[in-house]
Design a protein around this motif. Structure first.
Motif, PDB file in Angstrom:
ATOM      1  N   VAL A 278       2.183   3.466  11.483  1.00 39.65           N
ATOM      2  CA  VAL A 278       3.521   3.783  10.971  1.00 39.65           C
ATOM      3  C   VAL A 278       4.602   3.239  11.895  1.00 39.65           C
ATOM      4  O   VAL A 278       5.527   2.534  11.445  1.00 39.65           O
ATOM      5  N   ASP A 279       4.522   3.539  13.189  1.00 38.35           N
ATOM      6  CA  ASP A 279       5.601   3.196  14.117  1.00 38.35           C
ATOM      7  C   ASP A 279       5.665   1.721  14.490  1.00 38.35           C
ATOM      8  O   ASP A 279       6.754   1.159  14.615  1.00 38.35           O
ATOM      9  N   GLU A 280       4.514   1.095  14.692  1.00 35.56           N
ATOM     10  CA  GLU A 280       4.517  -0.268  15.210  1.00 35.56           C
ATOM     11  C   GLU A 280       4.342  -1.345  14.150  1.00 35.56           C
ATOM     12  O   GLU A 280       4.675  -2.509  14.394  1.00 35.56           O
TER      13      GLU A 280
ATOM     14  N   PHE B 130      -1.450   2.581   3.901  1.00 32.12           N
ATOM     15  CA  PHE B 130      -2.685   3.087   3.315  1.00 32.12           C
ATOM     16  C   PHE B 130      -3.765   2.013   3.317  1.00 32.12           C
ATOM     17  O   PHE B 130      -4.938   2.304   3.536  1.00 32.12           O
ATOM     18  N   ASP B 131      -3.385   0.764   3.089  1.00 30.45           N
ATOM     19  CA  ASP B 131      -4.370  -0.320   3.126  1.00 30.45           C
ATOM     20  C   ASP B 131      -5.015  -0.433   4.505  1.00 30.45           C
ATOM     21  O   ASP B 131      -6.225  -0.637   4.622  1.00 30.45           O
ATOM     22  N   LEU B 132      -4.212  -0.287   5.559  1.00 35.82           N
ATOM     23  CA  LEU B 132      -4.750  -0.359   6.921  1.00 35.82           C
ATOM     24  C   LEU B 132      -5.663   0.830   7.230  1.00 35.82           C
ATOM     25  O   LEU B 132      -6.712   0.678   7.850  1.00 35.82           O
TER      26      LEU B 132
ATOM     27  N   ARG C 258      -2.280  11.296   7.235  1.00 31.52           N
ATOM     28  CA  ARG C 258      -3.167  12.356   7.736  1.00 31.52           C
ATOM     29  C   ARG C 258      -3.896  13.031   6.582  1.00 31.52           C
ATOM     30  O   ARG C 258      -5.101  13.286   6.653  1.00 31.52           O
ATOM     31  N   ARG C 259      -3.163  13.337   5.523  1.00 32.54           N
ATOM     32  CA  ARG C 259      -3.790  13.973   4.354  1.00 32.54           C
ATOM     33  C   ARG C 259      -4.822  13.050   3.725  1.00 32.54           C
ATOM     34  O   ARG C 259      -5.883  13.491   3.290  1.00 32.54           O
TER      35      ARG C 259
ATOM     36  N   SER D 159      -4.059   6.224  15.803  1.00 33.43           N
ATOM     37  CA  SER D 159      -4.037   5.010  14.987  1.00 33.43           C
ATOM     38  C   SER D 159      -3.066   5.151  13.825  1.00 33.43           C
ATOM     39  O   SER D 159      -2.362   4.201  13.472  1.00 33.43           O
ATOM     40  N   ILE D 160      -3.016   6.320  13.224  1.00 32.94           N
ATOM     41  CA  ILE D 160      -2.075   6.571  12.134  1.00 32.94           C
ATOM     42  C   ILE D 160      -0.641   6.391  12.635  1.00 32.94           C
ATOM     43  O   ILE D 160       0.181   5.718  11.996  1.00 32.94           O
TER      44      ILE D 160
END
Length: 195
Positions: free
Chosen positions: A186-188, A163-165, A91-92, A181-182
């Motif tokens: 992370v989760d999937e 971060f690449d994604l 997010r940051r 999307s973030i």
């Protein structure tokens, strides 16, 4: 002493004005328009003043990017939970870097062609060695220390994948990445890979 002499900028004040002007020129015109003439005019100074500080255009570009990109690290979260740290960091990055990544990716193509380098090479050149370790490496190391994930070898590609994604999405859409999307990244994608 005349008013003109009394109001003459020097030292850090002059350098800041030049780098601010250089950033504006890069943002508006890209590397092809990033000329000493354009920057001097924008900064209200002369080309010789720029040449004394930065003999080559690439020197001025690197100084500009150091101030506006490398000099502004993203603060690393430390929530005590890997998932929350990862989401907060992305997010940051989205808030703080979306415009920057788009600018660097699009406005520096001529620079990369001219120098035969890449964004990765530029990052290596600008970031001090102690900041080259990615944020995801740090938050993952903390999670390992807490016993949240196993201490097993992981490739840098897997560790830095979130971060690449996000960077890919920013470059493809030219917008910040939506929160859903973030969370999906992370989760999937990421957490199943590292657990």
């Amino acid at each position: 002493m005349s008013l003109k002499e009394g109001s003459r900028r020097r030292g850090q004040e002059l350098e800041d004005a030049i780098l601010d002007a250089a950033w504006a020129v890069l943002d508006e015109h890209g590397y092809s328009g990033f000329t000493f003439e354009a920057i001097a005019a924008r900064a209200g100074t002369s080309r010789p003043v720029l040449y004394r500080r930065w003999p080559q255009r690439t020197d001025l570009l690197l100084a500009t990017l150091t101030k506006f990109w490398a000099g502004q690290p993203i603060p690393l979260p430390d929530t005590g939970n890997l998932r929350e740290d990862a989401i907060t960091l992305l997010r940051r990055a989205g808030v703080g870097r979306a415009r920057m990544i788009t600018l660097l990716g699009t406005q520096l193509m001529d620079y990369f062609r001219e120098t035969g380098t890449s964004f990765s090479d530029l990052r290596e050149q600008l970031l001090p060695a102690d900041r080259r370790r990615g944020g995801f490496e740090t938050i993952l190391a903390r999670a390992v220390e807490r016993g949240e994930v196993p201490d097993v070898p992981r490739s840098a590609r897997v560790v830095n994948l979130p971060f690449d994604l996000v960077r890919h999405d920013m470059l493809m859409t030219l917008r910040p990445v939506p929160d859903e999307s973030i969370i999906e990244i992370v989760d999937e994608v990421w957490l199943p890979l590292i657990r």
